[in-house]
Write a protein that holds these residues in place. Structure first.
Motif, PDB file in Angstrom:
ATOM      1  N   ARG A  85     -65.666  68.744 -39.838  1.00 12.24           N
ATOM      2  CA  ARG A  85     -64.369  69.402 -39.967  1.00 12.24           C
ATOM      3  C   ARG A  85     -64.272  70.143 -41.299  1.00 12.24           C
ATOM      4  O   ARG A  85     -64.842  69.715 -42.296  1.00 12.24           O
ATOM      5  CB  ARG A  85     -63.259  68.359 -39.888  1.00 12.24           C
ATOM      6  N   LYS A  86     -63.484  71.213 -41.276  1.00 16.85           N
ATOM      7  CA  LYS A  86     -63.263  71.983 -42.502  1.00 16.85           C
ATOM      8  C   LYS A  86     -62.523  71.144 -43.528  1.00 16.85           C
ATOM      9  O   LYS A  86     -61.684  70.322 -43.172  1.00 16.85           O
ATOM     10  CB  LYS A  86     -62.394  73.215 -42.188  1.00 16.85           C
ATOM     11  N   GLU A  87     -62.811  71.413 -44.799  1.00 22.93           N
ATOM     12  CA  GLU A  87     -62.064  70.758 -45.867  1.00 22.93           C
ATOM     13  C   GLU A  87     -60.614  71.222 -45.834  1.00 22.93           C
ATOM     14  O   GLU A  87     -60.313  72.331 -45.401  1.00 22.93           O
ATOM     15  CB  GLU A  87     -62.634  71.175 -47.240  1.00 22.93           C
ATOM     16  N   LEU A  88     -59.722  70.368 -46.341  1.00 19.01           N
ATOM     17  CA  LEU A  88     -58.351  70.815 -46.567  1.00 19.01           C
ATOM     18  C   LEU A  88     -58.358  71.598 -47.880  1.00 19.01           C
ATOM     19  O   LEU A  88     -59.140  71.301 -48.779  1.00 19.01           O
ATOM     20  CB  LEU A  88     -57.412  69.616 -46.685  1.00 19.01           C
ATOM     21  N   THR A  89     -57.483  72.582 -47.975  1.00 15.61           N
ATOM     22  CA  THR A  89     -57.493  73.401 -49.195  1.00 15.61           C
ATOM     23  C   THR A  89     -56.172  73.293 -49.932  1.00 15.61           C
ATOM     24  O   THR A  89     -55.156  72.889 -49.359  1.00 15.61           O
ATOM     25  CB  THR A  89     -57.721  74.883 -48.848  1.00 15.61           C
ATOM     26  N   LEU A  90     -56.209  73.694 -51.175  1.00 19.81           N
ATOM     27  CA  LEU A  90     -54.990  73.712 -51.975  1.00 19.81           C
ATOM     28  C   LEU A  90     -53.977  74.682 -51.395  1.00 19.81           C
ATOM     29  O   LEU A  90     -52.770  74.456 -51.467  1.00 19.81           O
ATOM     30  CB  LEU A  90     -55.305  74.103 -53.415  1.00 19.81           C
ATOM     31  N   GLN A  91     -54.514  75.745 -50.791  1.00 16.53           N
ATOM     32  CA  GLN A  91     -53.621  76.719 -50.165  1.00 16.53           C
ATOM     33  C   GLN A  91     -52.833  76.038 -49.037  1.00 16.53           C
ATOM     34  O   GLN A  91     -51.652  76.284 -48.862  1.00 16.53           O
ATOM     35  CB  GLN A  91     -54.442  77.901 -49.624  1.00 16.53           C
ATOM     36  N   ASN A  92     -53.512  75.137 -48.275  1.00 14.79           N
ATOM     37  CA  ASN A  92     -52.841  74.375 -47.220  1.00 14.79           C
ATOM     38  C   ASN A  92     -51.643  73.634 -47.781  1.00 14.79           C
ATOM     39  O   ASN A  92     -50.563  73.624 -47.205  1.00 14.79           O
ATOM     40  CB  ASN A  92     -53.780  73.330 -46.600  1.00 14.79           C
ATOM     41  N   VAL A  93     -51.852  73.027 -48.949  1.00 20.79           N
ATOM     42  CA  VAL A  93     -50.790  72.234 -49.557  1.00 20.79           C
ATOM     43  C   VAL A  93     -49.593  73.121 -49.862  1.00 20.79           C
ATOM     44  O   VAL A  93     -48.452  72.796 -49.524  1.00 20.79           O
ATOM     45  CB  VAL A  93     -51.278  71.570 -50.862  1.00 20.79           C
ATOM     46  N   ARG A  94     -49.867  74.261 -50.478  1.00 20.91           N
ATOM     47  CA  ARG A  94     -48.761  75.150 -50.873  1.00 20.91           C
ATOM     48  C   ARG A  94     -48.028  75.668 -49.650  1.00 20.91           C
ATOM     49  O   ARG A  94     -46.803  75.687 -49.600  1.00 20.91           O
ATOM     50  CB  ARG A  94     -49.290  76.312 -51.711  1.00 20.91           C
ATOM     51  N   ASP A  95     -48.793  76.043 -48.629  1.00 20.04           N
ATOM     52  CA  ASP A  95     -48.152  76.579 -47.417  1.00 20.04           C
ATOM     53  C   ASP A  95     -47.303  75.508 -46.743  1.00 20.04           C
ATOM     54  O   ASP A  95     -46.175  75.759 -46.319  1.00 20.04           O
ATOM     55  CB  ASP A  95     -49.219  77.085 -46.443  1.00 20.04           C
ATOM     56  N   LEU A  96     -47.881  74.314 -46.663  1.00 20.13           N
ATOM     57  CA  LEU A  96     -47.136  73.220 -46.030  1.00 20.13           C
ATOM     58  C   LEU A  96     -45.818  72.985 -46.763  1.00 20.13           C
ATOM     59  O   LEU A  96     -44.764  72.874 -46.154  1.00 20.13           O
ATOM     60  CB  LEU A  96     -47.958  71.931 -46.087  1.00 20.13           C
ATOM     61  N   ASP A  97     -45.916  72.940 -48.081  1.00 19.15           N
ATOM     62  CA  ASP A  97     -44.742  72.665 -48.892  1.00 19.15           C
ATOM     63  C   ASP A  97     -43.664  73.705 -48.626  1.00 19.15           C
ATOM     64  O   ASP A  97     -42.472  73.395 -48.598  1.00 19.15           O
ATOM     65  CB  ASP A  97     -45.138  72.667 -50.370  1.00 19.15           C
ATOM     66  N   ARG A  98     -44.094  74.910 -48.388  1.00 20.62           N
ATOM     67  CA  ARG A  98     -43.152  76.007 -48.170  1.00 20.62           C
ATOM     68  C   ARG A  98     -42.542  75.916 -46.765  1.00 20.62           C
ATOM     69  O   ARG A  98     -41.352  76.138 -46.590  1.00 20.62           O
ATOM     70  CB  ARG A  98     -43.918  77.332 -48.337  1.00 20.62           C
ATOM     71  N   LEU A  99     -43.363  75.551 -45.766  1.00 24.76           N
ATOM     72  CA  LEU A  99     -42.936  75.670 -44.378  1.00 24.76           C
ATOM     73  C   LEU A  99     -42.227  74.431 -43.821  1.00 24.76           C
ATOM     74  O   LEU A  99     -41.391  74.528 -42.933  1.00 24.76           O
ATOM     75  CB  LEU A  99     -44.149  75.977 -43.492  1.00 24.76           C
ATOM     76  N   VAL A 100     -42.582  73.276 -44.352  1.00 26.90           N
ATOM     77  CA  VAL A 100     -42.086  72.046 -43.728  1.00 26.90           C
ATOM     78  C   VAL A 100     -40.594  71.853 -44.027  1.00 26.90           C
ATOM     79  O   VAL A 100     -40.117  72.205 -45.105  1.00 26.90           O
ATOM     80  CB  VAL A 100     -42.918  70.836 -44.205  1.00 26.90           C
ATOM     81  N   THR A 101     -39.857  71.326 -43.021  1.00 22.33           N
ATOM     82  CA  THR A 101     -38.424  71.126 -43.233  1.00 22.33           C
ATOM     83  C   THR A 101     -38.056  69.640 -43.237  1.00 22.33           C
ATOM     84  O   THR A 101     -37.075  69.243 -43.835  1.00 22.33           O
ATOM     85  CB  THR A 101     -37.611  71.808 -42.114  1.00 22.33           C
TER      86      THR A 101
END
Ligand code: ATP
Ligand code: MG
Lengths: 407, 245
Positions: A85-101
């Protein structure tokens, strides 16, 4: 009234009968004592294990979800399948933080081991955490001095760190740690904060840790760190919804085609608890069964001795029946006698098991809560009643004329 | 209404292929206040009859009415209650509980009758005093002489104020002098209106009763009034004189 005075008479008979056969009752009791000791010890070990587990799990927090490459509860085959599986990225973290409610905060976590030094003092095998500005809340930590990592620290990968209380005490005894300069491997870092005392979880000493910005972590400490995205759910009742939301966002971010399985896992305390309950339940069942066997053997001993007691006292049974004792009265009499023996054995067993628990507790978490004592006593009385039943029934059904003829 | 009415009572024991006819059909009426001796050679069925009269055993066939109640087909528990209420037993071998003192032995029927403990104690003390053992209440059977033990047994038989006192060879284990003491007790009880049935194979003992029933081979061979019952000898130190009190 009748029942009460009959019960009193039964207790009296049991007492005189036992007193008349001290040695025999004592020897028979031994089996039950051993049974109760082993059942009680097994119980204390299980409750001790449970307590320890719950304490550890408590650190994880029921409202925290962990997005990782692997599931915590995978079998070996699952693991081989998900290795690529692909690694999780820091970009994932930032996007999640922005999108999650449904989550109040999303943070990143990565870990490793390193050597921390201050001047000549050195600490090896320190847990190194790569965190971001949200990790303090999400990890449920608190500070005793200074501040946590800021967004700026994380963005620009500043050479700063937060020390666990153990490291702070070790390097800066009785002194302000904030402002001090320590070295992590070859990295020079400025101490900006110190954590409160945390204790340990799953064998990790949380006070022996150093926290640095995740950006610095992936630059200078570990090239391809395995990231964990940690999300704190806003409302405990919406854990499942939050999990689904995170899943949807992650699939989109990682461009997982609709017909493919997730290429990541969302872990939580729940899964560990479920796993532990399954494994722990089996261990407990097997353990209690094995120690229950010794109680069973003890019970057979009681049954045997009660048969002897009934046979010996045939005449007495005849006399009592002639005078007006009913079947029930005789039955109760012998049940009380058997239960008295086993209750005595139970008390003795607990008196033996209690100091043993204290000894065991030195090596392994073990505790003897009051309810376990109550259960042990109940079990011993039940053993007496169950194993005394057949002999007592035989006594109760005796024909008075035949019984009187015995000598 | 008579106290006991028995009609054609039989009792058979089946042992493998053999059947023993212990009682072959006994018909008998006993009134309240009678003093009866049941006599007969060994094996004639005396004890069998006495067990039936005492509701320790159930007949193979026949009718038995005790105090107006048909007890021939009662179950175990009901019989236990009848025994507790209506019957006081005195056995040849005393049959006291060895580990209990006199007082507790005498209290036992009252315990099974559900009498509250204070009242129970009072009645038991009175019964023991009546047989002259007021001083021996806390002695165990092995601390008492044979005659004293039998007196404890008599006190136990009487403590519930039963309709009948049934005694199977009550003097069989006693020397003649202590035997006389016990018979003296019975005599006094009879005078007070108690119904007493004594099983014996000693003519001497039977002669104290006012009616003598002779059994042979499970049948009543004779049933006659004793025209002049023998009076029990009085002993200065014995319990007899105290009974009348
Ligand atoms: N439980 C029993 N099983 C088989 N036979 C029995 C039983 N009880 C008594 N009998 C028989 O019944 C007959 C009458 O016995 P019972 O005991 O009534 O005699 P008894 O008149 O009391 O004699 P004794 O004077 O010796 O006491 C005897 O033949 C005896 O063997
Ligand atoms: Mg006999």
């Amino acid at each position: 009234m009748t029942l009460f005075s009959e019960a009193k008479e039964s207790a009296f008979i049991a007492w005189t009968a036992l007193r008349a056969n001290k040695l025999r009752a004592g020897l028979t009791t031994l089996g039950i004592v051993i049974g109760i000791v082993s059942v009680t010890l097994m119980g204390t070990a299980i409750t001790g294990l449970n307590d320890a587990f719950r304490k550890s799990v408590g650190n994880i927090g029921a409202d925290t979800l962990y997005i990782q490459r692997f599931s915590w509860m995978t079998s070996e085959t699952d693991w081989r399948l998900s290795r690529n599986r692909k690694e999780l990225t820091l970009q994932n973290v930032r996007d999640l933080d922005r999108l999650v409610t449904l989550c109040s905060a999303v943070s990143v976590d990565s870990g490793g081991n390193g050597t921390v030094s201050f001047g000549r003092r050195q600490a090896r095998g320190v847990y190194v955490a790569g965190n971001d500005e949200n990790s303090l809340t999400v990890r449920g930590l608190s500070l005793s001095q200074g501040r946590w990592l800021t967004a700026g620290d994380v963005q620009s990968g500043r050479p700063v760190c937060v020390l666990g209380s153990y490291l702070a005490d070790r390097f800066f005894p009785g002194r302000e740690a904030v402002g001090g300069k320590v070295k992590l491997n070859d990295m020079r870092l400025e101490v900006v904060g110190v954590l409160d005392k945390q204790g340990s979880a799953f064998g990790n000493d949380l006070d022996n840790q150093i926290v640095i910005p995740i950006t610095r972590f992936s630059q200078d400490f570990s090239r391809w760190p395995d990231l964990t995205i940690t999300a704190k759910v806003r409302d405990l009742s919406q854990v499942d919804d939050a999990r689904e939301e995170l899943r949807g966002i992650m699939r989109k971010l990682r461009r997982v085609p609709p017909d493919m399985q997730d290429d990541f896992a969302i872990n939580s305390q729940e899964a560990i608890v479920a796993f532990f309950n399954a494994v722990g339940g089996t261990i407990a069942a097997v353990g209690l069964f094995i120690s229950g066997l010794s109680l069973f053997v003890g019970g057979i001993g009681i049954m045997n001795i009660m048969f002897v007691s009934v046979a010996e006292r045939t005449k007495e049974i005849g006399i009592r029946k002639a005078i007006g004792a009913k079947r029930r009265t005789i039955l109760v009499q012998f049940l009380v006698e058997a239960a008295t023996i086993t209750l005595g054995a139970g008390i003795l067993g607990i008196l033996v098991a209690w100091p043993l628990t204290l000894v065991v507790d030195k090596f392994l978490a073990a505790s003897m809560p009051w309810w376990l004592v109550a259960v042990a006593l109940l079990v011993s009385v039940l053993t007496g009643v169950v194993s005394g039943f057949l002999p007592a029934w035989r006594a109760a059904r005796m024909d008075p004329v035949d019984a009187l003829r015995a000598d | 209404m008579p106290l006991i009415q028995i009609h054609d009572l039989t009792r058979r024991y089946v042992m493998g292929t053999e059947t023993v006819h212990a009682l072959r059909g006994v018909t008998l009426t006993i009134e309240r206040g009678e003093y009866i001796a049941i006599m007969g050679p060994s094996g004639s069925g005396k004890s069998t009859l006495m067990n039936l009269l005492g509701c320790l055993d159930s007949p193979t066939s026949g009718y038995y009415e005790l105090n107006g109640v048909n007890v021939a087909h009662m179950d175990d528990n009901d019989l236990a209650e009848v025994r507790n209420r209506e019957i006081g037993f005195v056995f040849q071998s005393f049959n006291l509980l060895p580990r209990s003192d006199s007082l507790h032995n005498v209290e036992l029927p009252l315990i099974y009758a559900g009498i509250p403990s204070a009242e129970r104690r009072e009645q038991a003390v009175r019964a023991l005093t009546n047989v002259g053992l007021g001083e021996r209440m806390h002695h165990r059977p092995n601390e008492l002489s044979g005659g004293q033990r039998q007196r404890v047994a008599v006190a136990r038989a009487l403590v519930n104020d039963p309709s009948i006192v049934l005694a199977d060879e009550p003097t069989g284990n006693l020397d003649s002098r202590t035997g006389e003491e016990i018979l003296g007790l019975f005599e006094a009880l009879s005078r007070k209106g108690n119904t007493i049935i004594v099983v014996t194979h000693e003519e001497d003992v039977a002669q104290h009763a006012r009616r003598i029933i002779r059994i042979r081979d499970g049948l009543i061979a004779a049933d006659e009034v004793n025209p002049n019952p023998r009076a029990a000898m009085k002993f200065a130190a014995g319990g007899t004189s105290m009974v009348a009190a």
